[in-house]
Write a protein that holds these residues in place. Structure first.
Motif, short mmCIF file in Angstrom:
data_model
loop_
_atom_site.label_atom_id
_atom_site.label_comp_id
_atom_site.label_asym_id
_atom_site.label_seq_id
_atom_site.Cartn_x
_atom_site.Cartn_y
_atom_site.Cartn_z
N GLN A 162 1.02 -0.66 -0.24
CA GLN A 162 -0.16 0.47 -0.16
C GLN A 162 0.92 1.41 0.16
OE1 GLN A 162 -2.92 -0.58 3.58
NE2 GLN A 162 -4.15 -2.02 2.54
N GLY A 163 1.73 1.35 0.72
CA GLY A 163 2.38 2.49 0.78
C GLY A 163 3.41 2.44 -0.48
N LEU A 164 3.96 1.55 -1.24
CA LEU A 164 4.61 1.36 -2.22
C LEU A 164 3.59 1.97 -3.15
CD1 LEU A 164 6.93 0.35 -4.27
CD2 LEU A 164 6.30 -1.35 -4.67
N GLU A 165 2.10 2.16 -3.74
CA GLU A 165 1.31 2.00 -5.00
C GLU A 165 0.82 3.73 -4.45
OE1 GLU A 165 -3.51 1.59 -5.06
OE2 GLU A 165 -2.06 -0.47 -4.93
N GLN A 166 0.79 3.53 -2.73
CA GLN A 166 0.77 5.43 -3.07
C GLN A 166 1.70 6.39 -2.81
OE1 GLN A 166 -0.09 5.98 1.34
NE2 GLN A 166 -2.37 4.64 1.33
N GLY A 167 2.84 5.76 -3.10
CA GLY A 167 3.99 6.47 -3.63
C GLY A 167 4.20 6.98 -4.73
N LEU A 168 4.22 5.81 -5.44
CA LEU A 168 3.78 5.94 -7.21
C LEU A 168 3.04 7.05 -7.33
CD1 LEU A 168 4.19 2.40 -7.50
CD2 LEU A 168 6.01 3.82 -8.15
N GLU A 169 1.87 7.11 -6.96
CA GLU A 169 0.48 8.00 -7.33
C GLU A 169 0.63 8.53 -6.94
OE1 GLU A 169 -3.01 6.73 -5.48
OE2 GLU A 169 -2.78 4.60 -6.74
N GLN A 170 2.14 9.56 -5.54
CA GLN A 170 1.59 11.02 -5.25
C GLN A 170 3.24 11.19 -6.17
OE1 GLN A 170 3.50 10.68 -1.57
NE2 GLN A 170 0.68 10.14 -1.05
N GLY A 171 3.63 10.46 -6.84
CA GLY A 171 5.16 10.80 -7.67
C GLY A 171 4.62 11.05 -9.04
N LEU A 172 3.78 9.51 -9.54
CA LEU A 172 3.14 10.18 -11.06
C LEU A 172 2.50 12.16 -10.97
CD1 LEU A 172 1.96 7.16 -11.64
CD2 LEU A 172 3.79 8.33 -12.97
N GLU A 173 1.65 12.33 -10.59
CA GLU A 173 1.04 13.04 -9.82
C GLU A 173 1.91 14.64 -9.42
OE1 GLU A 173 -2.71 15.67 -9.68
OE2 GLU A 173 -2.27 13.58 -10.07
N ARG A 174 2.73 14.01 -8.90
CA ARG A 174 3.60 15.20 -9.21
C ARG A 174 4.13 15.36 -10.33
NH1 ARG A 174 7.10 15.09 -3.85
NH2 ARG A 174 5.90 15.93 -2.79
N GLY A 175 4.66 14.60 -11.19
CA GLY A 175 5.04 14.83 -12.38
C GLY A 175 4.21 15.22 -13.35
N ARG A 176 2.91 15.17 -13.13
CA ARG A 176 2.29 16.04 -13.90
C ARG A 176 2.34 16.84 -13.90
NH1 ARG A 176 -2.94 12.49 -13.67
NH2 ARG A 176 -4.16 14.39 -13.42
N PRO A 193 -1.21 26.70 -24.38
CA PRO A 193 -2.43 27.54 -23.75
C PRO A 193 -2.97 26.13 -22.60
CG PRO A 193 -2.33 27.25 -26.32
CD PRO A 193 -1.48 26.80 -25.65
N LEU A 194 -3.99 26.64 -22.10
CA LEU A 194 -4.87 25.85 -20.74
C LEU A 194 -5.61 24.45 -21.91
CD1 LEU A 194 -6.73 28.13 -18.66
CD2 LEU A 194 -3.83 27.27 -17.79
N GLU A 195 -6.33 24.10 -22.40
CA GLU A 195 -6.52 23.50 -23.19
C GLU A 195 -4.93 22.22 -23.20
OE1 GLU A 195 -6.77 26.37 -23.79
OE2 GLU A 195 -9.27 27.21 -23.03
N ILE A 196 -4.43 23.11 -24.30
CA ILE A 196 -3.27 21.78 -24.64
C ILE A 196 -2.81 21.46 -23.53
CG2 ILE A 196 -1.19 21.53 -26.20
CD1 ILE A 196 -3.21 22.38 -27.64
N VAL A 197 -2.33 22.20 -22.28
CA VAL A 197 -1.44 21.21 -21.23
C VAL A 197 -2.52 20.79 -20.46
CG1 VAL A 197 -0.88 22.21 -19.25
CG2 VAL A 197 -0.22 23.68 -20.70
N GLN A 198 -4.12 20.78 -19.88
CA GLN A 198 -5.02 20.32 -20.10
C GLN A 198 -4.86 18.80 -20.81
OE1 GLN A 198 -8.21 18.23 -21.45
NE2 GLN A 198 -8.68 17.65 -19.10
N LYS A 199 -4.95 18.65 -22.17
CA LYS A 199 -5.01 17.32 -22.35
C LYS A 199 -3.84 16.67 -22.74
CE LYS A 199 -8.07 18.96 -26.42
NZ LYS A 199 -7.63 19.11 -28.23
N ILE A 200 -2.37 17.66 -22.55
CA ILE A 200 -1.46 16.27 -22.15
C ILE A 200 -1.00 16.25 -21.22
CG2 ILE A 200 1.37 16.54 -21.94
CD1 ILE A 200 1.09 19.15 -24.02
N THR A 201 -1.43 16.22 -20.23
CA THR A 201 -1.19 15.90 -18.46
C THR A 201 -2.26 15.49 -18.15
OG1 THR A 201 -1.76 18.23 -17.47
CG2 THR A 201 0.26 18.16 -18.17
N GLY A 202 -4.08 15.97 -17.90
CA GLY A 202 -5.29 14.96 -17.93
C GLY A 202 -5.35 15.99 -16.59
#
Length: 83
Positions: free
Chosen positions: A34-48, A61-70
């Protein structure tokens, strides 16, 4: 001072009775997973978020950044430099 001596066997027996399968090792393994999964999720979010900040700083533009990052538009609007 403790009035009753702590007993590992009794503690594990209680855990098994409560449905805690796998004992100490099983719980440790689940906790690590669970700790590894949470860490990976947090790392991915920080990367985005980092990618979004960099793209916005470059003037995309915001629309392009939104498409790229989700990321949602509300989050991106709050990240815009100078806002």
């Amino acid at each position: 001072m403790l009035t009753q001596e702590w007993n590992m066997d009794k503690a594990l027996a209680v855990r098994y009775e409560e449905g805690w399968e796998g004992g100490w090792e099983g719980g440790l393994e689940r906790g690590l997973e669970q700790g590894l999964e949470q860490g990976l999720e947090q790392g991915l979010e920080r990367g985005r978020e980092t990618a979004a900040l960099n793209a916005l700083a470059e003037g995309l533009p915001l629309e392009i950044v939104q498409k790229i990052t989700g990321l949602d538009m509300e989050t991106l609007a709050g990240m815009r430099p100078g806002v």
